[in-house]
Write a protein that holds these residues in place. Sequence first.
Motif, PDB file in Angstrom:
ATOM      1  N   ASP A  72       0.803  -1.216   0.000  1.00 15.87           N
ATOM      2  CA  ASP A  72       0.000   0.000   0.000  1.00 15.87           C
ATOM      3  C   ASP A  72       0.842   1.274   0.000  1.00 15.87           C
ATOM      4  O   ASP A  72       0.300   2.372  -0.187  1.00 15.87           O
ATOM      5  CB  ASP A  72      -0.938   0.026   1.217  1.00 15.87           C
ATOM      6  CG  ASP A  72      -1.992  -1.061   1.160  1.00 15.87           C
ATOM      7  OD1 ASP A  72      -2.588  -1.236   0.082  1.00 15.87           O
ATOM      8  OD2 ASP A  72      -2.219  -1.728   2.181  1.00 15.87           O
ATOM      9  N   ILE A  73       2.140   1.144   0.205  1.00 22.11           N
ATOM     10  CA  ILE A  73       3.004   2.327   0.259  1.00 22.11           C
ATOM     11  C   ILE A  73       2.918   3.136  -1.030  1.00 22.11           C
ATOM     12  O   ILE A  73       2.971   4.369  -1.006  1.00 22.11           O
ATOM     13  CB  ILE A  73       4.459   1.918   0.559  1.00 22.11           C
ATOM     14  CG1 ILE A  73       4.566   1.389   1.997  1.00 22.11           C
ATOM     15  CG2 ILE A  73       5.420   3.088   0.357  1.00 22.11           C
ATOM     16  CD1 ILE A  73       5.931   0.834   2.351  1.00 22.11           C
ATOM     17  N   VAL A  74       2.769   2.434  -2.155  1.00 20.73           N
ATOM     18  CA  VAL A  74       2.703   3.149  -3.442  1.00 20.73           C
ATOM     19  C   VAL A  74       1.310   3.698  -3.717  1.00 20.73           C
ATOM     20  O   VAL A  74       1.133   4.458  -4.672  1.00 20.73           O
ATOM     21  CB  VAL A  74       3.138   2.221  -4.603  1.00 20.73           C
ATOM     22  CG1 VAL A  74       4.566   1.749  -4.405  1.00 20.73           C
ATOM     23  CG2 VAL A  74       2.197   1.029  -4.745  1.00 20.73           C
ATOM     24  N   ARG A  75       0.317   3.328  -2.878  1.00 19.81           N
ATOM     25  CA  ARG A  75      -1.065   3.732  -3.135  1.00 19.81           C
ATOM     26  C   ARG A  75      -1.587   4.797  -2.178  1.00 19.81           C
ATOM     27  O   ARG A  75      -2.535   5.508  -2.514  1.00 19.81           O
ATOM     28  CB  ARG A  75      -1.974   2.499  -3.061  1.00 19.81           C
ATOM     29  CG  ARG A  75      -1.702   1.451  -4.131  1.00 19.81           C
ATOM     30  CD  ARG A  75      -2.785   0.389  -4.145  1.00 19.81           C
ATOM     31  NE  ARG A  75      -2.633  -0.580  -3.082  1.00 19.81           N
ATOM     32  CZ  ARG A  75      -2.138  -1.811  -3.255  1.00 19.81           C
ATOM     33  NH1 ARG A  75      -1.716  -2.187  -4.458  1.00 19.81           N
ATOM     34  NH2 ARG A  75      -2.054  -2.649  -2.254  1.00 19.81           N
ATOM     35  N   ALA A  80      -2.054   8.220   5.951  1.00 18.09           N
ATOM     36  CA  ALA A  80      -3.040   7.138   5.991  1.00 18.09           C
ATOM     37  C   ALA A  80      -2.523   5.970   6.822  1.00 18.09           C
ATOM     38  O   ALA A  80      -3.285   5.328   7.557  1.00 18.09           O
ATOM     39  CB  ALA A  80      -3.378   6.678   4.572  1.00 18.09           C
ATOM     40  N   PHE A  81      -1.228   5.668   6.726  1.00 15.97           N
ATOM     41  CA  PHE A  81      -0.642   4.604   7.538  1.00 15.97           C
ATOM     42  C   PHE A  81      -0.716   4.950   9.018  1.00 15.97           C
ATOM     43  O   PHE A  81      -0.999   4.082   9.851  1.00 15.97           O
ATOM     44  CB  PHE A  81       0.811   4.360   7.120  1.00 15.97           C
ATOM     45  CG  PHE A  81       0.964   3.519   5.886  1.00 15.97           C
ATOM     46  CD1 PHE A  81       1.212   2.166   5.979  1.00 15.97           C
ATOM     47  CD2 PHE A  81       0.846   4.083   4.630  1.00 15.97           C
ATOM     48  CE1 PHE A  81       1.342   1.381   4.838  1.00 15.97           C
ATOM     49  CE2 PHE A  81       0.971   3.325   3.479  1.00 15.97           C
ATOM     50  CZ  PHE A  81       1.221   1.960   3.590  1.00 15.97           C
ATOM     51  N   THR A 110       6.829  -9.414  10.547  1.00 18.22           N
ATOM     52  CA  THR A 110       8.288  -9.515  10.612  1.00 18.22           C
ATOM     53  C   THR A 110       8.947  -8.418   9.788  1.00 18.22           C
ATOM     54  O   THR A 110      10.134  -8.131   9.967  1.00 18.22           O
ATOM     55  CB  THR A 110       8.767 -10.880  10.096  1.00 18.22           C
ATOM     56  OG1 THR A 110       8.216 -11.110   8.786  1.00 18.22           O
ATOM     57  CG2 THR A 110       8.336 -12.007  11.033  1.00 18.22           C
ATOM     58  N   SER A 111       8.191  -7.780   8.902  1.00 16.91           N
ATOM     59  CA  SER A 111       8.752  -6.738   8.050  1.00 16.91           C
ATOM     60  C   SER A 111       9.385  -5.614   8.861  1.00 16.91           C
ATOM     61  O   SER A 111      10.381  -5.016   8.439  1.00 16.91           O
ATOM     62  CB  SER A 111       7.662  -6.172   7.128  1.00 16.91           C
ATOM     63  OG  SER A 111       8.161  -5.152   6.297  1.00 16.91           O
ATOM     64  N   LEU A 112       8.830  -5.316  10.039  1.00 19.15           N
ATOM     65  CA  LEU A 112       9.362  -4.218  10.839  1.00 19.15           C
ATOM     66  C   LEU A 112      10.757  -4.534  11.383  1.00 19.15           C
ATOM     67  O   LEU A 112      11.468  -3.630  11.848  1.00 19.15           O
ATOM     68  CB  LEU A 112       8.402  -3.851  11.968  1.00 19.15           C
ATOM     69  CG  LEU A 112       8.083  -4.891  13.060  1.00 19.15           C
ATOM     70  CD1 LEU A 112       9.144  -4.969  14.142  1.00 19.15           C
ATOM     71  CD2 LEU A 112       6.730  -4.562  13.687  1.00 19.15           C
ATOM     72  N   ASN A 140      10.601   1.413   6.322  1.00 18.94           N
ATOM     73  CA  ASN A 140       9.557   2.148   5.603  1.00 18.94           C
ATOM     74  C   ASN A 140       8.418   2.492   6.560  1.00 18.94           C
ATOM     75  O   ASN A 140       8.403   2.069   7.717  1.00 18.94           O
ATOM     76  CB  ASN A 140       9.048   1.341   4.395  1.00 18.94           C
ATOM     77  CG  ASN A 140       8.600  -0.060   4.774  1.00 18.94           C
ATOM     78  OD1 ASN A 140       7.968  -0.268   5.811  1.00 18.94           O
ATOM     79  ND2 ASN A 140       8.919  -1.048   3.928  1.00 18.94           N
ATOM     80  N   ILE A 141       7.462   3.271   6.073  1.00 20.07           N
ATOM     81  CA  ILE A 141       6.365   3.741   6.910  1.00 20.07           C
ATOM     82  C   ILE A 141       5.499   2.589   7.411  1.00 20.07           C
ATOM     83  O   ILE A 141       4.939   2.662   8.520  1.00 20.07           O
ATOM     84  CB  ILE A 141       5.508   4.789   6.151  1.00 20.07           C
ATOM     85  CG1 ILE A 141       4.508   5.473   7.100  1.00 20.07           C
ATOM     86  CG2 ILE A 141       4.799   4.149   4.966  1.00 20.07           C
ATOM     87  CD1 ILE A 141       5.160   6.310   8.177  1.00 20.07           C
TER      88      ILE A 141
END
Length: 322
Positions: A72-75, A80-81, A110-112, A140-141
């Motif tokens: 969703d980062i590109v959208r 919003a996050f 786990t991405s964080l 990333n955000i």
Amino acid sequence: MQILLTGSSGWLGRFLAPMLRAAGHRVTGLDVAPGVDTDVIGSIADRALVDRVFAEHGIEAVIHAGALHKPDIVRYPRQAFIDVNVTGTLNLLEAAVAAGHDRFVFTSTTSLMISDAIREERADEAIWLDEQSGPIEPRNIYGVTKYAAEQLCRLAHLEHGLACMVLRTSRFFPEDDDTHRTPSGENLKANELLYRRLTVEDAARAHLVALERAPEVGFGTFLLSAPTPFLRSDCAALKRDAAQVIACYFPDAAELYAAKGWEFPKSIGRVYDASQAGQVLGFRCETDFRAVLDALRERTPLPFAHDPGYVSPKEAPGGGVT
């Protein structure tokens, strides 16, 4: 119990809601997009809506699986996050505390845990990742907001005694990876079950276990991934020649892969260790890499979902994050 399930129209929600009902719970689904298990359409960023759902549905516990995710980062803008992943989580936690709840399950990622250095695989060996790994430096955000939400759960436990279970799930999405084109989708997913993936069914089962064990545990952060066959002592060899290490553990894997036209990863830069979930919660994923090889050997369906055409319900007509 009457469970509020956020993200009920999403990939995890569509598996988790039926499991909750099968376990004897009543489910109220909340999502920004319609779905068969969604009773209320709206955003968790809307505190008035959250309070109304708690009051009208007699909510007794929360499984918070709704979020904006990495694709969703590109959208969507960063705000919003923050609105959904941080403020939305705070809204739910405060409503749960006000209602006198004794448990709250939060779907994290786990991405964080993946810094730029880990992502770019700068180390000379694979990085072994578990709940004690750090420092946490999200890249990333998405990671920043999920980590902030984890800390809100921790504070809710410390300040109000709310039992909070934070589940850092590894990959279980059905679509193709948005950053990798080779190997193919199924081949990549099979490989990842060695070190960074679980099935959506196992992810759902873990949430049920966490819901049950939360009052006893109090607060816990658990990494969830299929059990890796590797050991910490394999990390240097995995970075240098992963195929050779895999062949040592699974002697017939190369032949099975060749017959499928698949390939092993040449190098593995990280390994997720999910053993703490087994030690504390008694939970272990049912599907692992050996199940993939069994399916190839017996020519039965692969034990994981792959849908390159999958689109998140919130991106379909009528969906959204507001």
